[in-house]
Every structure is written in C-alpha cells, then in structure tokens.
Design an enzyme around this catalytic site. Structure first.
Site, mmCIF file in Angstrom:
data_model
loop_
_atom_site.group_PDB
_atom_site.id
_atom_site.type_symbol
_atom_site.label_atom_id
_atom_site.label_comp_id
_atom_site.label_asym_id
_atom_site.label_seq_id
_atom_site.Cartn_x
_atom_site.Cartn_y
_atom_site.Cartn_z
ATOM 1 N N LYS A 189 15.414 4.687 9.207
ATOM 2 C CA LYS A 189 15.348 5.621 8.045
ATOM 3 C C LYS A 189 13.881 6.123 8.238
ATOM 4 O O LYS A 189 12.843 5.440 7.662
ATOM 5 C CB LYS A 189 15.559 5.139 6.686
ATOM 6 C CG LYS A 189 15.514 6.223 5.754
ATOM 7 C CD LYS A 189 15.439 5.587 4.157
ATOM 8 C CE LYS A 189 14.088 5.421 3.798
ATOM 9 N NZ LYS A 189 13.389 6.890 3.680
ATOM 10 N N GLY A 241 4.442 1.459 5.125
ATOM 11 C CA GLY A 241 4.180 2.036 3.898
ATOM 12 C C GLY A 241 3.164 1.654 3.011
ATOM 13 O O GLY A 241 2.105 0.786 3.311
ATOM 14 N N SER A 242 3.205 2.068 1.831
ATOM 15 C CA SER A 242 2.114 1.846 0.792
ATOM 16 C C SER A 242 2.568 0.330 0.366
ATOM 17 O O SER A 242 3.518 -0.052 0.435
ATOM 18 C CB SER A 242 2.340 2.887 -0.456
ATOM 19 O OG SER A 242 3.734 2.771 -1.188
ATOM 20 N N GLU A 244 2.648 -0.293 -2.846
ATOM 21 C CA GLU A 244 3.467 -0.167 -4.078
ATOM 22 C C GLU A 244 5.010 -0.289 -3.633
ATOM 23 O O GLU A 244 5.594 -0.951 -4.342
ATOM 24 C CB GLU A 244 3.101 0.944 -4.890
ATOM 25 C CG GLU A 244 1.664 1.167 -5.651
ATOM 26 C CD GLU A 244 0.698 1.474 -4.673
ATOM 27 O OE1 GLU A 244 -0.387 0.928 -4.752
ATOM 28 O OE2 GLU A 244 0.971 1.892 -3.396
ATOM 29 N N GLY A 246 6.207 -1.515 -0.862
ATOM 30 C CA GLY A 246 6.213 -2.724 0.055
ATOM 31 C C GLY A 246 6.872 -3.675 -0.900
ATOM 32 O O GLY A 246 7.499 -4.619 -0.865
ATOM 33 N N GLU A 263 4.227 -3.780 6.814
ATOM 34 C CA GLU A 263 2.768 -3.211 7.140
ATOM 35 C C GLU A 263 2.396 -2.079 6.500
ATOM 36 O O GLU A 263 2.831 -1.004 6.193
ATOM 37 C CB GLU A 263 2.795 -2.426 8.590
ATOM 38 C CG GLU A 263 1.404 -2.517 9.257
ATOM 39 C CD GLU A 263 0.901 -1.169 9.344
ATOM 40 O OE1 GLU A 263 0.277 -0.949 8.044
ATOM 41 O OE2 GLU A 263 0.949 -0.309 10.124
ATOM 42 N N CYS A 297 -3.193 4.100 7.928
ATOM 43 C CA CYS A 297 -3.411 3.060 7.254
ATOM 44 C C CYS A 297 -4.562 2.184 7.734
ATOM 45 O O CYS A 297 -5.087 1.406 6.777
ATOM 46 C CB CYS A 297 -2.131 1.980 7.492
ATOM 47 S SG CYS A 297 -1.696 1.784 9.014
ATOM 48 N N GLU A 394 -7.091 2.656 -1.534
ATOM 49 C CA GLU A 394 -6.805 3.492 -0.342
ATOM 50 C C GLU A 394 -6.574 5.106 -0.941
ATOM 51 O O GLU A 394 -5.602 5.318 -1.589
ATOM 52 C CB GLU A 394 -5.597 3.044 0.169
ATOM 53 C CG GLU A 394 -5.164 4.022 1.440
ATOM 54 C CD GLU A 394 -3.993 3.295 2.206
ATOM 55 O OE1 GLU A 394 -3.885 2.998 3.347
ATOM 56 O OE2 GLU A 394 -2.873 2.678 1.333
#
Length: 490
Positions: A189, A241-242, A244, A246, A263, A297, A394
C-alpha cells in the site's frame, strides 16, 4: 515551462490485484496533486477493506499451495535481477514520476531514489539462493536412542507493506525485495499523497515474471492501512511512517500476533568536532538538513557543534542555506523542491514560529516562497536550547537547529537526549573520537564524515521511538522467515 510530459509517463491509476489492473470494490477515487504546481496530475482508485481482502486471498493462494511457495531461491533471484534490469531500463520515466509525485528535485530522483531501488533488488537477487538455508544441530541421545536434528527456515507468509510518500519507490524496494527473496507474498500500500511510482512498479514486477497474486499494489487511505494491519490472513506488517501511526499499526497487529517491522521518525544529530574539515562538514550537514526538502526520517536536524567553532559553522551553514536553489523540481538548477502538501508546509512553518517564540535566533529562512506550490526557504536556527520544540520534535521539513557543546561527553549527552534514535553523523579527522562516538551514540546507524550513507548491504532501522526491527542487509531476510526445528529419533 515544465520539462515533463505527463501524458508520456504512462501513469497507472487503478489497483493491481492478482495480476490485473481493476477498479476498486467501492469505486472510491482521489486526486494526485503535483506539489510544485498545485495542479491535479491524475485521479487514482482508492483501495479499501474489500480490495485488501481480495489481495490477501490471492496472496494466500500463492503461499498455501500455489507456485510461489515452491519456487526455488535460484528462480526467485532471477526474477529479482530482472526487476532490477527493468527498473534500470525505465529509470528516466520512473524518476520523472517520482519527482512529479513528491516534489523533490529530479536530480535526487535520478541519483538517489532510482539507484537505491535498483541496487536493493540486485543485492537481494544475489542472496535469494541460499538465504533460507537451515543447519544441522548435533543433539544428544533421547532415552538412549540416537537423534538427528536440523533447522528449516521458511517464508513467514503474506506480508502487508505500507510505504510513505517521501521516497516511495526506494522504500518499497527495501520492503519488497527481501520479502520476495525469502519467498513471501506481499500486499503493498503506497500513500495517497505519492502513489504513482509504486503503481508503475507493478507492471515491471509482472514483466519480470512475478506470478499473479504474489504482489498486489493498491493505493489507499487509513481504511486500507487498518485492514492490512488487522487482517487475519496477513502474517507480518512492515511499515514506514510516523511514530503516531506506528503505534496504531503495532496495536492493530497485536490482535493477531503479527510480526512487525516499524521504521519511524527521527531527530538525528550531526556532531561536528573542532578538528573536522569544516568545508566538507558544512556541505554534508546542509545536505542532511535540506535533502528532499527535509522530508527524510534520518534528516540531521540537530547540528551539534563544538563551541570553539560554533560561530564559523553557523555563518557557513547560513550561507549554505541561502545558496540552496529552491524552485521547479524539473529545472536543472534546482537543489530543493516543494513540500508535499500545503497543510504539511503550514505545520513546518508553525515550528519556525515556535522556535522564534522560544527565543532561538533565526539565522536565515523561515518563510514560504511564491504564490503557487508548497515551497519554503531553507531555515537555520542558532542560540537554541535542547528543551526547545525545534530541537526535540520531528519537524520533517528544511529546518535545522544548532546546539553547542564543550567536550565529547556533552556531545554524547546532547545526541542521546532524544526520544528518537534512527541515525547520526560525526564529522571529524580523529579516528579514535569517531569510534568512541559511534559506540556511545544511541542510533541504529552512525555515519562518519557523511550523511545519508545508506547501503542495501547494511541493516537500517532505529532505537526507541524510531522503530522496531531492521530493514536491509542480510539480516532483513530473518524478519521475513520463520525458523523451524526438526528432531528425528531413530
């Protein structure tokens, strides 16, 4: 004049499930926006839970009795090598799609993203034959009877792979190549903000000989992501991704005890020691701040500088920021393009204001650019403290913060004063100091006299809120395999 012919790019816009392009079950669509012009590039199909079900069913067929589960490592390697060849053949078209999608300079897509994807597929093609080798283990008698024991490594099964919008094609390769090398099937996705290069990859996978159903590709929103992470037919989820999101992925995966690789975010330190080659250090540090508009990231947004050289570094870093050429990502002179959306640029600019409100000194930048496109100035702060939001959170934009230290112990303390731990850079000519900092800084990767030195042969991942597990390297195969013990009693 934009130097890209959208019609010539052959964009794919449907979902690719079980070897064919098709409309989604629910008929949902979304517009893909060029972030540099704010113009609609195309309209794509948006996959939902029913489409995930169909993709998982096809993948399970291939894993639970289809051809892929019985394909030899040699043949899997040949297919992966063919994918790399096709990526190389279509590199110019795919680089243009990536730049159109993300807003990064075409030079970055050409020199970073496409080579990274190609090299990743080539690396795993080379180790696919033998990557699931087991071992014979000498074991003792069992109730006086001799035994013969060995281990088997088998594909973990069906993998749900969720990739972000900032480097979609390269990060897809990081997930897809080792999963296929290990013999897994994948439901992939891409993000709705930048799905086009990943959708284009589906045709190349089919051309390379990946059997129908082994890889399905569907752009989707949170509904599709939630369906993947909770689906009982998916055995592992790999997500970039972030933090949050994750957390949500990990929570959803826990319901069926899926394996997960996460990650997540970063707030990477770049440590500049007084003996460093300052010209190289500033050039590399600026790259770590402004590459892909800071939407990385591993962006080195905490610049830790020895107090004796702080003034020189701040001045030089400000000059480097002002020298960045912001503009049309397809223009040859551009070195920084546009942020991904207007909302994201507003978020980044909000951090600039927080830095000013907290008393940091703005050296340069901090403002939007132009009336069209999501551009902003490369930004550098100094006179900051570690407690400020710009030094802790971040930002995911082209904003760097300079902090000062007096000795190695203080540099380590500053570097480790973070909830993240993805990467770090050390700039020095002192080999002993480089080794000491590499050992003491809590980060999954430490680069000495470089930033962004990722290689598919080396593991990639973070500590603390930067994630769980590792991608890349030979060890990535372990995350897509299960080890089974067999003991025969004679």
């Amino acid at each position: 004049m934009r130097s890209v012919d959208i019609a010539a790019l052959g964009l794919r816009t449907e979902v690719f499930i079980d070897g064919r392009w098709q409309a989604t079950a629910g008929g949902a669509t979304a517009e893909v926006i060029d972030p540099a012009t704010e113009q609609v590039v195309t309209t794509i199909a948006v996959g939902g839970a029913a489409d995930v079900d169909a993709a998982v069913a096809a993948a399970r067929r291939e894993m639970d009795g289809g051809g892929w589960s019985r394909t030899s490592g040699t043949d899997r390697g040949r297919i992966l090598a063919r994918v790399a060849d096709l990526l190389e053949r279509d590199a110019d078209r795919l680089a243009r799609i990536e730049t159109l999608d993300v807003g990064k300079p075409l030079a970055d897509s050409v020199m970073v993203d496409l080579p990274g994807a190609i090299e990743t597929f080539r690396y795993y093609a080379g180790i696919a034959d033998g990557c699931l080798e087991g071992r014979v283990v000498p074991t003792s008698l069992l109730r006086g009877r001799p035994t013969h024991s060995y281990t088997m490594r088998q594909p973990i099964g069906v993998v749900g792979a969720i990739v972000p919008w900032n480097a979609p094609l390269m990060i897809t390769a990081w997930k897809l190549a080792p999963a296929l090398a290990a013999g897994c099937a994948v439901v992939l996705k891409p993000a709705l903000e930048a799905p086009l290069s990943v959708l284009a990859l589906a045709d190349l996978l089919a051309e390379a000989g990946v059997p129908d159903g082994v890889v399905s590709v569907l752009a989707g929103d949170a509904e599709a992501g939630a369906a993947i992470t909770a689906h009982p037919g998916i055995d592992k989820v790999t997500f970039t991704g972030s933090p949050e999101v994750g957390r949500l992925v990990q929570q959803a995966a826990a319901g069926t005890f899926k394996r997960v690789t996460l990650e997540l975010g970063g707030k990477s330190p770049q440590i500049i020691l007084p003996d460093a080659d300052l010209t190289a250090a500033v050039r590399g540090t600026a790259r770590g701040l402004f590459a892909n508009q800071g939407q990385v990231c591993a962006a080195g947004t905490r610049v830790l500088v020895h107090r004796s050289i702080a003034g020189d570094v701040v001045d030089a870093l400000g000059d480097a920021a002002r020298a960045v050429q912001v503009g049309d990502p397809f223009a040859a002179e551009t070195t920084m393009g546009s942020l991904i959306t207007g909302a994201h640029r507003d978020r980044v600019l909000g951090y600039v204001q927080r830095g000013l409100d907290d008393g940091a000194r703005l050296i340069t930048g901090g403002a939007p650019i132009g009336a069209t496109g999501y551009f902003m100035e490369p930004t550098v702060f100094a006179s900051a403290t570690p407690q400020m939001a710009i030094a802790r959170e971040e930002i995911f934009g082209p904003v760097g913060t300079v902090l000062e230290f007096d000795d190695l112990d203080e540099a380590v303390a500053l570097a480790n004063d973070s909830t993240f731990g993805l990467a770090a850079s050390v700039w020095t000519r002192d080999l002993a100091a480089a080794h000491e900092l590499a050992a003491r800084v809590r980060a999954g990767s430490v680069w000495v006299n470089a930033w962004g030195a990722i290689d598919p042969r080396l593991p990639w991942g973070g500590m603390r809120q930067s994630g769980i597990g590792r991608e890349l390297g030979a060890g990535a195969i372990d995350s897509f395999a299960e080890e089974k013990a067999v003991r025969i009693v004679y």
